[in-house]
Motif scaffolding. Sequence first.
Motif, PDB file in Angstrom:
ATOM      1  N   ARG A  19       0.975  -0.981   0.223  1.00  0.00           N
ATOM      2  CA  ARG A  19       0.108   0.283  -0.047  1.00  0.00           C
ATOM      3  C   ARG A  19       0.706   1.498   0.133  1.00  0.00           C
ATOM      4  O   ARG A  19       1.885   1.363   0.869  1.00  0.00           O
ATOM      5  CB  ARG A  19      -1.001   0.116   1.173  1.00  0.00           C
ATOM      6  CG  ARG A  19      -2.111  -0.906   0.981  1.00  0.00           C
ATOM      7  CD  ARG A  19      -2.920  -0.694   2.091  1.00  0.00           C
ATOM      8  NE  ARG A  19      -3.688   0.108   2.243  1.00  0.00           N
ATOM      9  CZ  ARG A  19      -4.787   0.342   3.288  1.00  0.00           C
ATOM     10  NH1 ARG A  19      -4.617  -0.509   4.157  1.00  0.00           N
ATOM     11  NH2 ARG A  19      -5.275   1.355   3.534  1.00  0.00           N
ATOM     12  N   THR A  20       0.627   2.204  -0.766  1.00  0.00           N
ATOM     13  CA  THR A  20       1.073   3.438  -0.763  1.00  0.00           C
ATOM     14  C   THR A  20       0.192   4.538  -0.378  1.00  0.00           C
ATOM     15  O   THR A  20      -0.740   3.986  -0.218  1.00  0.00           O
ATOM     16  CB  THR A  20       1.842   3.493  -2.300  1.00  0.00           C
ATOM     17  OG1 THR A  20       0.760   4.239  -3.308  1.00  0.00           O
ATOM     18  CG2 THR A  20       2.756   2.390  -2.829  1.00  0.00           C
ATOM     19  N   GLY A  21       0.672   5.699  -0.535  1.00  0.00           N
ATOM     20  CA  GLY A  21      -0.378   6.641   0.040  1.00  0.00           C
ATOM     21  C   GLY A  21      -1.779   6.565  -1.056  1.00  0.00           C
ATOM     22  O   GLY A  21      -2.456   7.000  -0.545  1.00  0.00           O
ATOM     23  N   ASP A  22      -1.579   6.439  -2.399  1.00  0.00           N
ATOM     24  CA  ASP A  22      -2.784   6.553  -3.049  1.00  0.00           C
ATOM     25  C   ASP A  22      -3.090   5.212  -3.843  1.00  0.00           C
ATOM     26  O   ASP A  22      -4.151   5.048  -4.611  1.00  0.00           O
ATOM     27  CB  ASP A  22      -2.562   7.425  -4.001  1.00  0.00           C
ATOM     28  CG  ASP A  22      -1.538   7.619  -4.956  1.00  0.00           C
ATOM     29  OD1 ASP A  22      -0.601   6.605  -4.698  1.00  0.00           O
ATOM     30  OD2 ASP A  22      -1.377   8.507  -5.829  1.00  0.00           O
TER      31      ASP A  22
ATOM     32  N   SER B 262       4.179   9.479  -4.116  1.00  0.00           N
ATOM     33  CA  SER B 262       3.159   9.022  -2.949  1.00  0.00           C
ATOM     34  C   SER B 262       4.126   7.958  -2.046  1.00  0.00           C
ATOM     35  O   SER B 262       4.655   7.000  -2.870  1.00  0.00           O
ATOM     36  CB  SER B 262       1.854   8.191  -3.580  1.00  0.00           C
ATOM     37  OG  SER B 262       1.438   7.402  -2.696  1.00  0.00           O
ATOM     38  N   PRO B 263       4.185   8.059  -0.932  1.00  0.00           N
ATOM     39  CA  PRO B 263       5.096   7.265  -0.087  1.00  0.00           C
ATOM     40  C   PRO B 263       4.708   5.613  -0.129  1.00  0.00           C
ATOM     41  O   PRO B 263       3.388   5.487   0.008  1.00  0.00           O
ATOM     42  CB  PRO B 263       5.240   7.893   1.174  1.00  0.00           C
ATOM     43  CG  PRO B 263       3.885   8.461   1.284  1.00  0.00           C
ATOM     44  CD  PRO B 263       3.344   8.868   0.042  1.00  0.00           C
ATOM     45  N   LEU B 264       5.584   4.925   0.064  1.00  0.00           N
ATOM     46  CA  LEU B 264       5.045   3.414   0.407  1.00  0.00           C
ATOM     47  C   LEU B 264       4.759   3.321   1.861  1.00  0.00           C
ATOM     48  O   LEU B 264       5.617   4.000   2.522  1.00  0.00           O
ATOM     49  CB  LEU B 264       6.384   2.410  -0.169  1.00  0.00           C
ATOM     50  CG  LEU B 264       6.114   0.889   0.255  1.00  0.00           C
ATOM     51  CD1 LEU B 264       5.140   0.400  -0.468  1.00  0.00           C
ATOM     52  CD2 LEU B 264       7.609   0.309   0.097  1.00  0.00           C
ATOM     53  N   LEU B 265       3.802   2.512   2.064  1.00  0.00           N
ATOM     54  CA  LEU B 265       3.236   2.772   3.455  1.00  0.00           C
ATOM     55  C   LEU B 265       3.559   1.324   4.181  1.00  0.00           C
ATOM     56  O   LEU B 265       4.007   1.136   5.113  1.00  0.00           O
ATOM     57  CB  LEU B 265       1.750   3.168   3.704  1.00  0.00           C
ATOM     58  CG  LEU B 265       1.468   4.662   3.002  1.00  0.00           C
ATOM     59  CD1 LEU B 265       0.104   4.907   3.220  1.00  0.00           C
ATOM     60  CD2 LEU B 265       2.230   5.668   3.665  1.00  0.00           C
TER      61      LEU B 265
END
Lengths: 487, 480
Positions: free
Chosen positions: A85-88, B66-69
């Motif tokens: 999962r990334t930010g979007d 967008s960062p990897l979470l």
Amino acid sequence: MCHAAWNLVPIWTLCWLPLSPRLMMSIGCRWASAALDQLMGASSTVAAPATQRHGSEEQLVTLSGVMQALVSFVQDSGDSLRALRTGDRTIAFLSRPPLILVAVSRGPENVHQLNVQLFHMYYQIPSVCFSHVYYQILSVCFSHVYYQILSVFLRRASHVILSVCFSHVYYQILSVVTKSQLTRISEQRRNFDFRKLVSGAERFLDQLVAAVDARPDYLLQAVQCLRLEQAARDAVVSAVQSVCSKIKDLVFALLISGDRLISLVRIRSHYLHPTDYHIVCNIVTSTESFKTVEGWIPICLPKFDSSGFMYAYVSYLSEECPACLVLLTADRESFHALAQAKSKITERLHQNGTAQQIAAAIENGDYPVQETGVLNMRHFMYKCKSTAQSTCPSPSMVYGSPEGRRRLYALYHIVHGRVHSPARPLKTYYFAGSHELVVGWVSPGFELYTVFDPHVSQQTSITEMNRLLRWIKDHERRVFILSSPVF
Amino acid sequence: MSSQQNAGVELCSFFIFNSTFGPREGEEENKIIYYHPPSADINSKVKDVGLVEALVQFSRTFNSESPLLSMQTLKQKHFFLEPEKDFFMTLVVRQPVEEVIRNNSPYKEYTPEAVQQSVYLSVLRHMYQMYRLLRGTLAAQSREELVRSTAEIFDSYVPVLRLQQRDIRDVYGGVRFLSLDRLAFLKLQSFVNQLEVLHPFIRHSVIYYKQHLTWSGLGKTNMGIIHWYLETVLFPECGPERPAVWKDRTTPTSGVFMSTEASGDGTDSFLAPPIVHLRKHNCTALPLGGAADGCSRDGDDSWNGGDPVEATDERAQLVLYRLRDVVVVLLVDLEVRLTLPLCRELDASMAGPVQELSTLLSSAINDDKSSGKDDGDTKLIYYNRCNRAQKSSLHGPTAAPVPSDALQLMVDLREDALRFQGDGGAIFGRAMNETWVAGRVNPNREFFSVVQQKNMNLMDVNNEMEQLCKDQFSTIFFPA
């Protein structure tokens, strides 16, 4: 590149040109690109060739190389990669050796839902590979040595060629495309390029991607029926029963319009799973040629039997009635019998006026939500659990535009995902925001998801949902198929 | 469905690395700044780092902004944070296993839903903030310094992370306030003013009473970080050695000075309290009545994504003084040496007023408790983003604990409410066991409650919610 040692018939080597050692990567690549339709996220309801939309093949090869590496790296440590999962974005991985299916979504789906979608894809693979390979072999046959032999059959009728050709290469093909053999071939021939197998089959997958993205029946795992009077449905059933009861090995007879089921007659003790139904619908609706000429295709229904194939006779009823008859059989020689049966059924339906009724019903399409008489409701989805059938109205004005529709299904995805969360399923789900009010309600018998205008009170929403349930009960003979007739 | 569902949540590893420290092949080892558990062999450390690097690269192909979470595998979940450019922190958590019966045979199933992304990302963020509070930014130090300083901080802290107990409170990272009546407030203020005037080297002061924040001279970002730090290392009396108490061996003082860090070894002649790094832009509290401005995200960004890297932090000594149930936190100029005479002087000026305050505050806290009556079936949590205030009856010492299912559902629903639309709304969910979780989310305030009565319908729960809001937060307006 023809390896004599393989001792295969010429057809075989022609079809399966061993390619570069990029092998597994390209498998990943093919499937990645199909699934990457979701890369562009919620805006990807229109399917286009994946490679065009998502960069060059070179890029895809690199990307799939990385994916392949990630999956096997995690596998080495005795684990298996499920999702990033990334930010979007959510990127879901489904590893079914030798295939890796990857879905990249910017939409509202959670990991679990993306996995379900990937399974839809995965289930479709045997069928699309197979039917496609089949056509490919035909074209090869026509232009090469086998032309002579085959042309003999050509003079008789097209389907005969198909079945003959079929018996010629049956075992070889089968060894490639059934689930177990797919694994074997990829282990034996490491540099086998699966893209050969599926190039041209993109339309099935593209269509499927578009469908799982935007159609409630995929989300609900249910079958949506065409709204029709009970009498008309009974007439179809009796026509099918009287004509088909003597045909041996017939498993299912379906009359469909797009993805709507008109009637289903089944063999005793077997049921058609919604997933299998969706595979049939997807193949029928994404093959344009069926509209003009009857078809005969092998098809794998994974929920019915994932290790074997059935044969589908597909034919639209007539010019006047755009419903499609699909007869699924285990007997590969029964094309003639089924073609005759179809013309008898068509004749009968035209005679008693049922065909006209069906055509009118198809013409009318979905009902607007106002027809239910429920106030302030914008849209709903209802699933009857025992029959796995669903019904929903056409999206109202608010959700009429493509963006509106995406928002509507995004709402449903969120609610459905939460209500069916594997660890914490819910009975009731209610959200009231300034744009809309969304309710999910799961009872032992049904699932109901509704979207109301904002600022509708809780009391009103509950009263109106009860009113809707009464309407559905009153109209269940038209919107659902209540009986389950057998041959 | 078991209430002990996240009992199996377990820390697998925690590591920090910077890829630019070992760019060449063969130097991969240099990338690693900190790795827990230290017993892991170097190959697996390097492999883990390599995997994260690959994942980061891979995710950037889709959207470099967008960062990897997180990464989910069958058995584990990995959480990632890049607090400063090129520095990555990774927390690897094992998912609990549940026994399920499938086809009449027991079958072990991992439950990824028990490890919630927003909760554990918050934990990771708090860990960074704590490190930065005590040692400053990562980028400001050399590799050798980093290796040493991260080991100093995390070696003692990581083992007491208590990952099983993480829940929505970590997502909020709020502060419990003690509301005071006018008299108590004025007394407190005059005490603080007097103290700061008497000892001008005190830059900021913070006062706690029984773990409730009663006074803060800090801005909310700094306050939040310090609060979380104290809550972790001081309040639960967790560490076996800490807090270390400095005793004045010659003349007994009324209160005690404490250190939260073992490194701050005091000698007999003077105290050496830990030095903390405060965010410069957020050092002073908003003036009273200036709450309207408090909603801006200025200085609050660290809680909602990446931290801004500032060139310098403001440094100060953190002095803790405890007397009865009051803890006074003093942030003192670096130049000041806390010699024994000075400590004695501080003690003399604080002991009297603090004892008086303690009596006053104990009646205030009793008032506070009686107004927030503890309804056995209904638990609630309230969070105000503007001032970080948090009120919670989820973990009362007496009442039965809220099942972890309900706590997790709360996080789920909160996430959903924000996904439906950015400004949230009212959200309700009823679990299979008839427990209701209801909440209201809007950009500034959030409120969730768990209702565990049988046979409640949606309307009953809504009424209950409204009643709760009326009782507890009569002055707060909740739309919808």
